[in-house]
Design a protein around this motif. Sequence first.
Motif, PDB file in Angstrom:
ATOM      1  N   LYS A   2      81.301  24.165  87.829  1.00 40.80           N
ATOM      2  CA  LYS A   2      80.567  25.241  88.480  1.00 40.80           C
ATOM      3  C   LYS A   2      81.175  25.516  89.843  1.00 40.80           C
ATOM      4  CE  LYS A   2      75.952  24.904  86.597  1.00 40.80           C
ATOM      5  NZ  LYS A   2      74.536  24.695  86.944  1.00 40.80           N
ATOM      6  N   SER A   3      81.221  26.755  90.206  1.00 43.41           N
ATOM      7  CA  SER A   3      81.782  27.084  91.522  1.00 43.41           C
ATOM      8  C   SER A   3      80.687  27.005  92.580  1.00 43.41           C
ATOM      9  CB  SER A   3      82.393  28.480  91.496  1.00 43.41           C
ATOM     10  OG  SER A   3      81.373  29.421  91.192  1.00 43.41           O
ATOM     11  N   GLY A   4      81.093  26.589  93.791  1.00 36.92           N
ATOM     12  CA  GLY A   4      80.185  26.568  94.923  1.00 36.92           C
ATOM     13  C   GLY A   4      79.323  25.322  95.078  1.00 36.92           C
ATOM     14  N   ILE A   5      79.399  24.354  94.150  1.00 38.52           N
ATOM     15  CA  ILE A   5      78.553  23.158  94.285  1.00 38.52           C
ATOM     16  C   ILE A   5      79.346  21.899  94.618  1.00 38.52           C
ATOM     17  CG2 ILE A   5      76.799  24.073  92.733  1.00 38.52           C
ATOM     18  CD1 ILE A   5      77.850  22.072  90.612  1.00 38.52           C
ATOM     19  N   HIS A   6      80.654  21.975  94.566  1.00 39.28           N
ATOM     20  CA  HIS A   6      81.484  20.802  94.809  1.00 39.28           C
ATOM     21  C   HIS A   6      82.027  20.806  96.237  1.00 39.28           C
ATOM     22  CE1 HIS A   6      81.344  19.651  90.618  1.00 39.28           C
ATOM     23  NE2 HIS A   6      81.537  20.920  90.315  1.00 39.28           N
ATOM     24  N   PRO A   7      82.117  19.611  96.857  1.00 40.21           N
ATOM     25  CA  PRO A   7      82.672  19.560  98.217  1.00 40.21           C
ATOM     26  C   PRO A   7      84.168  19.879  98.214  1.00 40.21           C
ATOM     27  CG  PRO A   7      82.277  17.349  97.393  1.00 40.21           C
ATOM     28  CD  PRO A   7      81.725  18.298  96.376  1.00 40.21           C
ATOM     29  N   GLU A   8      84.666  20.277  99.369  1.00 38.30           N
ATOM     30  CA  GLU A   8      86.089  20.597  99.501  1.00 38.30           C
ATOM     31  C   GLU A   8      86.915  19.319  99.369  1.00 38.30           C
ATOM     32  OE1 GLU A   8      89.199  22.320 102.801  1.00 38.30           O
ATOM     33  OE2 GLU A   8      87.059  22.429 103.187  1.00 38.30           O
ATOM     34  N   TYR A   9      87.963  19.373  98.584  1.00 39.16           N
ATOM     35  CA  TYR A   9      88.837  18.226  98.322  1.00 39.16           C
ATOM     36  C   TYR A   9      90.188  18.541  98.950  1.00 39.16           C
ATOM     37  CZ  TYR A   9      90.639  14.404  95.390  1.00 39.16           C
ATOM     38  OH  TYR A   9      91.171  13.228  94.929  1.00 39.16           O
ATOM     39  N   HIS A  10      90.617  17.733  99.932  1.00 36.72           N
ATOM     40  CA  HIS A  10      91.814  18.043 100.702  1.00 36.72           C
ATOM     41  C   HIS A  10      92.560  16.761 101.074  1.00 36.72           C
ATOM     42  CE1 HIS A  10      88.216  17.721 103.237  1.00 36.72           C
ATOM     43  NE2 HIS A  10      88.966  16.880 103.904  1.00 36.72           N
ATOM     44  N   GLU A  11      93.718  16.909 101.727  1.00 42.85           N
ATOM     45  CA  GLU A  11      94.527  15.752 102.112  1.00 42.85           C
ATOM     46  C   GLU A  11      94.099  15.216 103.476  1.00 42.85           C
ATOM     47  OE1 GLU A  11      98.712  16.380 101.917  1.00 42.85           O
ATOM     48  OE2 GLU A  11      98.710  16.416  99.734  1.00 42.85           O
ATOM     49  N   ILE A  12      94.030  13.880 103.583  1.00 43.47           N
ATOM     50  CA  ILE A  12      93.774  13.197 104.850  1.00 43.47           C
ATOM     51  C   ILE A  12      94.774  12.054 104.990  1.00 43.47           C
ATOM     52  CG2 ILE A  12      91.302  13.728 104.855  1.00 43.47           C
ATOM     53  CD1 ILE A  12      90.854  10.728 104.130  1.00 43.47           C
ATOM     54  N   THR A  13      94.896  11.512 106.185  1.00 39.24           N
ATOM     55  CA  THR A  13      95.763  10.368 106.441  1.00 39.24           C
ATOM     56  C   THR A  13      94.876   9.148 106.671  1.00 39.24           C
ATOM     57  OG1 THR A  13      97.405  11.797 107.460  1.00 39.24           O
ATOM     58  CG2 THR A  13      97.561   9.437 107.935  1.00 39.24           C
ATOM     59  N   ARG A  25      94.036  12.247  98.972  1.00 37.54           N
ATOM     60  CA  ARG A  25      93.104  13.362  98.884  1.00 37.54           C
ATOM     61  C   ARG A  25      91.683  12.818  98.914  1.00 37.54           C
ATOM     62  NH1 ARG A  25      94.854  18.264  97.683  1.00 37.54           N
ATOM     63  NH2 ARG A  25      93.064  18.799  96.400  1.00 37.54           N
ATOM     64  N   SER A  26      90.798  13.516  99.637  1.00 39.09           N
ATOM     65  CA  SER A  26      89.436  13.038  99.824  1.00 39.09           C
ATOM     66  C   SER A  26      88.514  14.190 100.199  1.00 39.09           C
ATOM     67  CB  SER A  26      89.419  11.985 100.937  1.00 39.09           C
ATOM     68  OG  SER A  26      88.096  11.592 101.228  1.00 39.09           O
ATOM     69  N   CYS A  27      87.216  13.932 100.171  1.00 40.15           N
ATOM     70  CA  CYS A  27      86.205  14.883 100.648  1.00 40.15           C
ATOM     71  C   CYS A  27      85.835  14.576 102.096  1.00 40.15           C
ATOM     72  CB  CYS A  27      84.957  14.805  99.786  1.00 40.15           C
ATOM     73  SG  CYS A  27      85.244  15.302  98.087  1.00 40.15           S
ATOM     74  N   TYR A  28      86.432  13.523 102.673  1.00 38.16           N
ATOM     75  CA  TYR A  28      86.146  13.090 104.039  1.00 38.16           C
ATOM     76  C   TYR A  28      86.653  14.105 105.058  1.00 38.16           C
ATOM     77  CZ  TYR A  28      86.616  10.432 108.386  1.00 38.16           C
ATOM     78  OH  TYR A  28      86.552  10.023 109.691  1.00 38.16           O
ATOM     79  N   GLY A  29      85.827  14.469 106.012  1.00 36.01           N
ATOM     80  CA  GLY A  29      86.249  15.295 107.149  1.00 36.01           C
ATOM     81  C   GLY A  29      86.814  16.642 106.781  1.00 36.01           C
ATOM     82  N   LYS A  30      87.825  17.037 107.554  1.00 31.87           N
ATOM     83  CA  LYS A  30      88.489  18.332 107.378  1.00 31.87           C
ATOM     84  C   LYS A  30      89.933  18.080 106.958  1.00 31.87           C
ATOM     85  CE  LYS A  30      85.817  20.037 111.240  1.00 31.87           C
ATOM     86  NZ  LYS A  30      85.868  20.086 112.677  1.00 31.87           N
ATOM     87  N   PRO A  31      90.612  19.084 106.429  1.00 36.18           N
ATOM     88  CA  PRO A  31      92.024  18.895 106.064  1.00 36.18           C
ATOM     89  C   PRO A  31      92.841  18.417 107.264  1.00 36.18           C
ATOM     90  CG  PRO A  31      91.207  20.974 105.208  1.00 36.18           C
ATOM     91  CD  PRO A  31      90.133  20.414 106.077  1.00 36.18           C
ATOM     92  N   GLY A  32      93.637  17.373 107.058  1.00 40.19           N
ATOM     93  CA  GLY A  32      94.490  16.832 108.111  1.00 40.19           C
ATOM     94  C   GLY A  32      93.837  15.763 108.966  1.00 40.19           C
ATOM     95  N   ASP A  33      92.551  15.454 108.751  1.00 40.08           N
ATOM     96  CA  ASP A  33      91.870  14.413 109.536  1.00 40.08           C
ATOM     97  C   ASP A  33      92.476  13.041 109.276  1.00 40.08           C
ATOM     98  OD1 ASP A  33      90.145  16.052 110.854  1.00 40.08           O
ATOM     99  OD2 ASP A  33      88.352  15.451 109.749  1.00 40.08           O
ATOM    100  N   THR A  34      92.193  12.102 110.183  1.00 38.64           N
ATOM    101  CA  THR A  34      92.685  10.733 110.072  1.00 38.64           C
ATOM    102  C   THR A  34      91.504   9.789 109.928  1.00 38.64           C
ATOM    103  OG1 THR A  34      94.576  11.273 111.462  1.00 38.64           O
ATOM    104  CG2 THR A  34      94.037   8.951 111.233  1.00 38.64           C
ATOM    105  N   LEU A  35      91.595   8.864 108.984  1.00 35.10           N
ATOM    106  CA  LEU A  35      90.573   7.849 108.752  1.00 35.10           C
ATOM    107  C   LEU A  35      91.170   6.499 109.110  1.00 35.10           C
ATOM    108  CD1 LEU A  35      87.828   6.935 107.578  1.00 35.10           C
ATOM    109  CD2 LEU A  35      88.935   6.861 105.351  1.00 35.10           C
ATOM    110  N   ARG A  36      90.613   5.836 110.143  1.00 32.73           N
ATOM    111  CA  ARG A  36      91.086   4.513 110.553  1.00 32.73           C
ATOM    112  C   ARG A  36      90.183   3.462 109.937  1.00 32.73           C
ATOM    113  NH1 ARG A  36      94.788   3.979 114.419  1.00 32.73           N
ATOM    114  NH2 ARG A  36      95.432   5.859 115.499  1.00 32.73           N
TER     115      ARG A  36
END
Length: 76
Positions: A2-13, A25-36
């Motif tokens: 379904k469109s519009g119900i899934h979180p954005e899936y993007h690349e993070i470091t 790739r993750s749903c965490y944060g915004k595209p390009g964010d860093t997870l320590r």
Amino acid sequence: MKSGIHPEYHEITVIMTDGSQFTTRSCYGKPGDTLRLDVDPKSHPAWTGVQRMLDTGGQVAKFNKRFAGLGSRKQG
């Protein structure tokens, strides 16, 4: 899907505790964010086999004081 119900899936470091990093790739944060990571497979006792007892804020001491006489029997 379904469109519009899934979180954005993007690349993070992801940066491990030893400083190494990788891109995933993750749903965490915004595209390009860093997870320590604070704990990872290179440092966690479950994977390394090295056990450390950390007394964060006296929690272990508080527990030991509270339950010090739990296993002892009173004679009477």
